[in-house]
Design a protein around this motif. Structure first.
Motif, mmCIF file in Angstrom:
data_model
loop_
_atom_site.group_PDB
_atom_site.id
_atom_site.type_symbol
_atom_site.label_atom_id
_atom_site.label_comp_id
_atom_site.label_asym_id
_atom_site.label_seq_id
_atom_site.Cartn_x
_atom_site.Cartn_y
_atom_site.Cartn_z
ATOM 1 N N ARG A 92 -9.034 -56.659 -28.950
ATOM 2 C CA ARG A 92 -8.720 -56.423 -30.346
ATOM 3 C C ARG A 92 -9.153 -55.015 -30.730
ATOM 4 N NH1 ARG A 92 -11.684 -61.876 -32.270
ATOM 5 N NH2 ARG A 92 -13.145 -60.972 -30.765
ATOM 6 N N PRO A 93 -8.490 -54.425 -31.707
ATOM 7 C CA PRO A 93 -8.867 -53.066 -32.105
ATOM 8 C C PRO A 93 -10.255 -53.065 -32.731
ATOM 9 C CG PRO A 93 -7.263 -53.991 -33.647
ATOM 10 C CD PRO A 93 -7.362 -54.957 -32.503
ATOM 11 N N GLY A 94 -10.935 -51.940 -32.555
ATOM 12 C CA GLY A 94 -12.253 -51.813 -33.161
ATOM 13 C C GLY A 94 -13.344 -51.725 -32.122
ATOM 14 N N ASP A 96 -16.384 -52.507 -29.455
ATOM 15 C CA ASP A 96 -16.474 -53.413 -28.307
ATOM 16 C C ASP A 96 -17.191 -54.690 -28.708
ATOM 17 O OD1 ASP A 96 -15.223 -51.542 -26.781
ATOM 18 O OD2 ASP A 96 -17.068 -50.751 -25.883
ATOM 19 N N GLU A 114 -6.516 -51.769 -25.394
ATOM 20 C CA GLU A 114 -6.645 -52.098 -26.814
ATOM 21 C C GLU A 114 -5.290 -52.429 -27.422
ATOM 22 O OE1 GLU A 114 -8.038 -49.705 -30.757
ATOM 23 O OE2 GLU A 114 -9.475 -49.795 -29.091
ATOM 24 N N ARG A 115 -5.234 -53.508 -28.183
ATOM 25 C CA ARG A 115 -4.033 -53.900 -28.905
ATOM 26 C C ARG A 115 -4.011 -53.229 -30.271
ATOM 27 N NH1 ARG A 115 -5.683 -59.881 -27.692
ATOM 28 N NH2 ARG A 115 -6.280 -59.754 -29.863
ATOM 29 N N LEU A 117 -0.312 -52.314 -28.290
ATOM 30 C CA LEU A 117 0.037 -51.302 -27.297
ATOM 31 C C LEU A 117 1.527 -51.296 -27.076
ATOM 32 C CD1 LEU A 117 -0.721 -52.538 -23.691
ATOM 33 C CD2 LEU A 117 -0.702 -54.069 -25.643
#
Length: 519
Positions: A92-94, A96, A114-115, A117
């Motif tokens: 997910r974005p953001g 870790d 990362e999505r 994409l």
């Protein structure tokens, strides 16, 4: 030997996404790219399918916390040394997450994507992972091949001593007969001729075994001459007769010389090997047949076909294409415990092909016998000539031998026997069994020639030669090296030590006496 067909399961993508919709989209994208994939409903399915094979894993971050991931991670940890299965994590974005950090700590080959994409980025990343996996499979095939080769060579070395005893059987029998029977000269001469042939076979075999790589590269030097196939087969039968005791044997060959152009020793080796194999894999009381037939041609003399057939244990159909490969031994219950180097049929094929012929193996399967068929070209009429080989024994020298002759060898039997032979020819010999004793004898007798073993302990033959050459009193001394070592670097070392000639053990007596004759 060709590689087995790849397992399609090993090239597929195993994926577990956050939602069923994501799985459907991912499968569609990969299918359009020509990449096989399987969507798993849960991580437990991933764990099961991995055991059947996988090219890469494609996992959503959300599934990393499922309890079954522990089993997946354990399976990844216990991979074979060649294997490092790529794991692609759709994050997910953001920042870790803890799940990703734990996965990266516990799984070696992790790539985080990362999505959202691009589709092209997903396909490119998956293809890169699959290419890396293919390189791992290539390493697996290489390691498997090395293990198989190592096993074959281990078996080869374990049975080498046994196979080298084959020529010793008729030699031992002949020696016992000559020792205990008062034979007339003509009868004894036949045994001497046979012993000479067996020693020649053994020397040639040992030469080949010491350089197996020469065999695979076809670098064996032939000594072609006009010869009779009948004579070749008779000598092969003589060589193999001890192994064929207890079997019913027949040789069918029509009248005539059946002339070939080839190396008689090598062709005898071919047929003796085939007869030995037939005897080894045929139960006592079984039949071994050799049949010779002509293969006509539109022009020229045509060729001859020699069939060596037995009613023994046979060869499985799956092994027939491989029986002529180096170190291959047929695995079956009926052949268990038979031994063998796994080099004999490789030699047969190489030698037959070097003579312009071919060899094939036929068998209906286990327990149904084997037939080996050798086809060789017959000689042109212009090549036909007398094939008399003489008695094969060295003739007496036509000139007296120089002397004294110093013989140095730590093998006392070898040194004493050679001295006895040269004494019979009228030579004056001295024998030493090490370098120190040889230097002392050389100082007293001033030999005209010295025959030195190279591989002596302590002062070896090369060091002894250098010391003899350093003494001005030995000016004109003929130095002959006698050694079992005949590689190019060995010959260079011998030449650098000051030797005039280098003979391999057992020495060619004819050449040795020619070297020792007075100029």
């Amino acid at each position: 030997m060709s590689d087995p067909a790849p397992d399609p399961a090993e090239s597929r993508v195993l994926l577990r996404t956050a939602t069923a919709r994501d799985a459907t989209l991912a499968l569609r994208v990969l299918e359009q790219a020509g990449i096989p994939a399987l969507a798993c409903p849960d991580v437990a399915c991933i764990d099961v399918e991995m055991r059947a094979g996988a090219g890469t894993l494609l996992l959503a971050e959300e599934v990393l916390g499922e309890p079954a991931m522990l089993d997946v991670m354990e399976q990844l940890r216990r991979q074979e040394p060649w294997s490092d299965l790529p794991v692609l994590v759709l994050a997910r974005p953001g920042a870790d997450s803890g799940a990703i950090r734990e996965a990266m700590e516990r799984i070696a080959n992790v790539t985080v994507i990362e999505r959202p994409l691009r589709i092209s980025a997903l396909v490119s990343t998956v293809r890169s992972a699959l290419r890396a996996r293919q390189r791992q499979y290539e390493m697996r095939r290489l390691l498997a091949g090395l293990r198989e080769d190592d096993q074959r060579k281990t078996e080869f070395l374990a049975t080498l001593a046994h196979e080298l005893r084959n020529p010793l059987a008729p030699l031992g029998t002949a020696l016992a007969l000559l020792r205990h029977a008062d034979l007339p000269p003509d009868a004894a001469q036949r045994h001497f001729e046979m012993m000479d042939r067996q020693v020649e076979h053994m020397v040639r075999l040992i030469d080949d075994l010491m350089e197996v790589s020469r065999i695979t590269r076809g670098r064996i030097a032939l000594r072609p001459e006009p010869l009779s196939l009948r004579t070749v087969l008779e000598e092969a039968v003589e060589l193999s007769r001890p192994k064929m005791e207890g079997h019913e044997f027949s040789l069918e060959i029509a009248p005539g010389d059946w002339m070939l152009t080839g190396d008689g020793v090598r062709l005898t080796q071919v047929f003796a090997n085939l007869l030995n194999n037939a005897a080894k894999y045929t139960p006592r009381g079984g039949r071994i047949q050799v049949r010779v037939e002509r293969v006509p041609a539109e022009s020229g003399p045509g060729s001859v076909r020699v069939r060596v057939r037995d009613d023994g244990v046979g060869i499985p159909a799956t092994m027939l294409p491989r029986v002529f490969d180096m170190f291959v031994q047929v695995s079956s219950t009926s052949r268990a415990g038979q031994g063998g180097l796994g080099i004999g049929l490789t030699l047969v094929r190489s030698l037959v092909e070097m003579h312009g012929g071919r060899v094939q193996a036929f068998s209906a399967g286990d327990g149904l016998g084997t037939e080996m068929v050798v086809e060789l070209p017959l000689a042109e009429a212009a090549a036909l000539a007398s094939t008399a080989r003489g008695d094969g024994l060295p003739a007496a020298p036509d000139a007296p031998l120089r002397g004294p002759i110093l013989i140095v060898d730590d093998n006392q039997d070898a040194a004493n026997t050679l001295a006895m032979y040269l004494d019979v020819l009228g030579a004056d010999t001295e024998v030493a069994y090490d370098g120190v004793q040889a230097l002392a004898l050389a100082g007293r007798r001033r030999p005209a020639a010295a025959i030195l073993d190279i591989g002596m302990p302590g002062m070896d033959g090369c060091e002894l030669a250098r010391r003899l050459r350093a003494d001005p009193a030995n000016d004109g001394l003929l130095l002959i090296a006698l050694s079992g070592w005949g590689q190019p670097d060995d010959r260079e070392r011998v030449a650098a030590a000051g030797f005039d000639a280098h003979l391999l053990k057992p020495a060619d007596i004819g050449r040795l006496t020619a070297l020792l004759q007075k100029p």
